[in-house]
Motif scaffolding. Structure first.
Motif, PDB file in Angstrom:
ATOM      1  N   MET A   9       0.749  -1.450   0.319  1.00 12.11           N
ATOM      2  CA  MET A   9       0.120   0.215   0.218  1.00 12.11           C
ATOM      3  C   MET A   9       0.961   1.213  -0.014  1.00 12.11           C
ATOM      4  O   MET A   9       0.465   2.091  -0.972  1.00 12.11           O
ATOM      5  CB  MET A   9      -0.349  -0.160   1.615  1.00 12.11           C
ATOM      6  N   VAL A  10       1.719   1.226   0.171  1.00 10.57           N
ATOM      7  CA  VAL A  10       2.990   2.254   0.781  1.00 10.57           C
ATOM      8  C   VAL A  10       3.255   2.968  -0.916  1.00 10.57           C
ATOM      9  O   VAL A  10       3.700   3.068  -1.584  1.00 10.57           O
ATOM     10  CB  VAL A  10       3.380   2.105   1.384  1.00 10.57           C
ATOM     11  N   VAL A  11       3.615   1.648  -1.414  1.00 14.53           N
ATOM     12  CA  VAL A  11       4.491   1.495  -2.729  1.00 14.53           C
ATOM     13  C   VAL A  11       3.833   2.020  -3.361  1.00 14.53           C
ATOM     14  O   VAL A  11       3.659   2.756  -4.530  1.00 14.53           O
ATOM     15  CB  VAL A  11       5.060   0.194  -2.846  1.00 14.53           C
ATOM     16  N   ILE A  12       2.082   1.727  -3.868  1.00 10.65           N
ATOM     17  CA  ILE A  12       1.008   2.445  -4.161  1.00 10.65           C
ATOM     18  C   ILE A  12       1.203   3.363  -4.053  1.00 10.65           C
ATOM     19  O   ILE A  12       0.579   4.700  -5.151  1.00 10.65           O
ATOM     20  CB  ILE A  12      -0.312   1.929  -4.117  1.00 10.65           C
ATOM     21  N   ALA A  13       1.627   4.072  -2.643  1.00  6.29           N
ATOM     22  CA  ALA A  13       0.827   5.678  -2.282  1.00  6.29           C
ATOM     23  C   ALA A  13       2.330   6.639  -3.024  1.00  6.29           C
ATOM     24  O   ALA A  13       1.934   7.472  -2.873  1.00  6.29           O
ATOM     25  CB  ALA A  13       0.491   6.067  -1.320  1.00  6.29           C
ATOM     26  N   ASP A  14       3.101   6.210  -3.048  1.00  6.74           N
ATOM     27  CA  ASP A  14       4.662   6.664  -3.514  1.00  6.74           C
ATOM     28  C   ASP A  14       4.616   7.374  -2.504  1.00  6.74           C
ATOM     29  O   ASP A  14       5.606   8.054  -2.436  1.00  6.74           O
ATOM     30  CB  ASP A  14       4.120   7.524  -5.184  1.00  6.74           C
ATOM     31  N   LEU A  15       4.847   6.846  -1.128  1.00  7.42           N
ATOM     32  CA  LEU A  15       5.080   8.031  -0.114  1.00  7.42           C
ATOM     33  C   LEU A  15       7.137   8.567  -0.141  1.00  7.42           C
ATOM     34  O   LEU A  15       7.372   8.907   0.544  1.00  7.42           O
ATOM     35  CB  LEU A  15       4.721   6.602   0.797  1.00  7.42           C
ATOM     36  N   TYR A  16       7.479   6.832  -0.886  1.00  7.25           N
ATOM     37  CA  TYR A  16       8.806   6.617  -0.274  1.00  7.25           C
ATOM     38  C   TYR A  16       9.798   6.837  -1.672  1.00  7.25           C
ATOM     39  O   TYR A  16      10.110   5.142  -1.946  1.00  7.25           O
ATOM     40  CB  TYR A  16       8.664   6.329   0.998  1.00  7.25           C
ATOM     41  N   PRO A  17       9.790   7.540  -2.990  1.00  5.24           N
ATOM     42  CA  PRO A  17      10.207   7.253  -3.874  1.00  5.24           C
ATOM     43  C   PRO A  17      11.304   6.456  -3.756  1.00  5.24           C
ATOM     44  O   PRO A  17      11.902   5.847  -4.975  1.00  5.24           O
ATOM     45  CB  PRO A  17       9.520   8.155  -5.257  1.00  5.24           C
ATOM     46  N   ASP A  18      12.131   7.210  -3.501  1.00  3.37           N
ATOM     47  CA  ASP A  18      13.923   7.346  -3.263  1.00  3.37           C
ATOM     48  C   ASP A  18      14.429   5.881  -2.549  1.00  3.37           C
ATOM     49  O   ASP A  18      15.229   5.262  -3.240  1.00  3.37           O
ATOM     50  CB  ASP A  18      14.257   8.236  -2.703  1.00  3.37           C
TER      51      ASP A  18
END
Length: 473
Positions: free
Chosen positions: A58-67
């Motif tokens: 879910m965190v990946v989908i939300a793109d919260l920490y792209p780096d």
């Protein structure tokens, strides 16, 4: 991945974390004899780790920490691997195998987990840090096809076999719930273990998420959420049935408390009556020994005689009130251990008690039958001490799904052929009759070195209809 999947993964993770917290917070593990209750914490670890891995998605989908995408990906894979390993361990713990075999099989999930982690780290070190993002084949094969699928299969099989054991004990409603839980976990294992992201190798190029969606017309995440909710509901229903076990234990504790109180009263009675009478008689005898003649000595002798008769009467009353002492099945092993310890302390012979009684094989015996077993062992050891000339004896207890076996063996001269074939020996006849009263079998056999006495008592079913009703309500 489409952003609308964010909420699917939120629900998916929440369902499994809820299940994990419910399973891991069971407070009755130490007092329960049900193997499922004892193994529940491993299902809890699976649920929590699996739910967290989906929240990471879910965190990946939300793109919260792209780096930090690669780091987050690694955390997700580790959480998945841990969750699947504990799902498999849950199943292996529940499998009704022999203890010696279980010691080895229970290591398999963690050997697989360690093997996966070693390969995972090696591939990243040898190629690149993002190797597994570019080449998902390793994780698909190891985590999904091996750990997840086999974890679901082993858990479902173990629950189904435990359900069969419940049926043997006439706990049909509990057995039905076990088997329903087995089916829903099997479905979960198939969905999560076989339906993977499409890839260029078999079976991922055929059996994958796209195939699932084409067949059922909804995303596979919805199917996983449905199975997770199903596991939650059935798990609650199965656990609710164990409240019956707690009621039984409370009843047993109440009985034991009553028996303990009766014993305390008897102890006080012995102290206040028999011992006092004997003490008084002892003082009178002491006086007579110092003053051997005279009217008072004659009078005291008559009193001593009366005191001793009184002590004999009180002792007889006491023996009559305690001769029918019963042994609860839950206390049988500890009572036999006390019996063995008492014989070891009072005789020059090495007597030991060994048992192979896994909790999942234990059925029920009434106090009457447990008491018969106890006195058979007591008589058998007494015979060893009186007649065998042995230096060692062993009491061995064994249980399987159908019966309890208790065997006493020694290394003495062995029972004579006359005594073996004649049923006139009071001790042997007594043991045989006790076994028959417990609806079991009795066998005595001369060994090459020593004698073997063996009794086999079948488990009793749960025949109380009211109890069965309380289990299913």
């Amino acid at each position: 991945m489409p952003e609308e999947y964010f909420f699917l993964y939120l629900i998916y993770g929440s369902v499994f974390i809820t299940m994990g917290l419910f399973a891991i917070q069971r407070k009755d593990v130490k007092v329960s004899n049900f193997q499922l209750v004892k193994a529940m914490k491993y299902l809890g670890i699976f649920g929590i780790a699996h739910g967290l891995s989906e929240w990471v998605t879910m965190v990946v989908i939300a793109d919260l920490y792209p780096d930090s995408y690669t780091t987050i990906f690694i955390i997700k894979q580790v959480l998945k691997a841990v969750s699947f390993a504990f799902l498999m361990y849950f199943g292996f713990i529940l499998l009704p195998l022999k203890e010696k075999l279980k010691k080895w099989t229970n290591k398999i999930p963690f050997i697989l987990l360690a093997s996966w982690f070693g390969g995972f780290i090696f591939l990243m070190s040898y190629y690149s840090f993002d190797y597994h993002i570019i080449h998902p084949e390793y994780n698909t094969i190891f985590l999904r096809y091996i750990l997840s699928f086999l974890g679901g299969i082993s858990s479902a099989l173990a629950l189904y076999l435990n359900g069969n054991l419940m049926e043997k004990r006439k706990l049909g409603k509990i057995a039905s719930k076990y088997k329903k839980l087995a089916v829903i976990i099997l479905i979960y294992g198939i969905i999560d273990g076989l339906f993977v992201s499409p890839d260029n190798f078999f079976p991922a190029n055929v059996i994958n998420n796209d195939l699932f969606e084409n067949i059922f017309r909804f995303p596979i995440q919805v199917g996983k959420i449905a199975t997770g909710i199903g596991i939650n509901i059935l798990l609650v229903k199965v656990i609710e049935t164990f409240s019956w076990e707690q009621k039984e234990k409370l009843n047993l504790l109440q009985k034991q408390r009553t028996i303990s109180e009766e014993r305390r009263k008897l102890g006080m009675e012995i102290h206040d009556s028999i011992i006092q009478v004997l003490y008084s008689a002892g003082l009178k005898v002491e006086y007579i020994m110092k003053n051997k003649t005279g009217e008072k000595a004659d009078e005291l002798l008559k009193e001593v005689k009366a005191d001793l008769n009184s002590a004999v009467d009180k002792t007889r009353e006491f023996l009559e009130s305690t001769a029918t002492q019963t042994v609860e099945f839950e206390d049988l092993q500890s009572n036999l251990q006390k019996l063995v310890d008492e014989f070891n302390n009072s005789h020059d012979m090495d007597i030991s008690l060994k048992s192979e009684m896994p909790s999942y094989t234990l059925g029920q015996l009434s106090p009457e039958k447990s008491t018969q077993v106890y006195y058979i062992v007591q008589e058998a050891i007494s015979n060893v001490l009186k007649h065998s000339k042995a230096t060692k004896a062993e009491v061995f207890m064994y249980s399987n799904y159908d019966y309890l076996l208790v065997r006493v063996t020694d290394n003495g001269i062995g029972i004579s052929k006359d005594d073996l074939h004649k049923n006139k020996q009071l001790g042997i006849r007594s043991m045989r009759e006790r076994a028959e009263r417990a609806e079991g079998s009795f066998k005595i056999k001369r060994l090459q070195n020593g004698t073997m006495v063996e009794t086999v008592i079948p488990w009793e079913g749960t025949e109380d209809e009211e109890l069965n009703k309380s289990i299913v309500s």
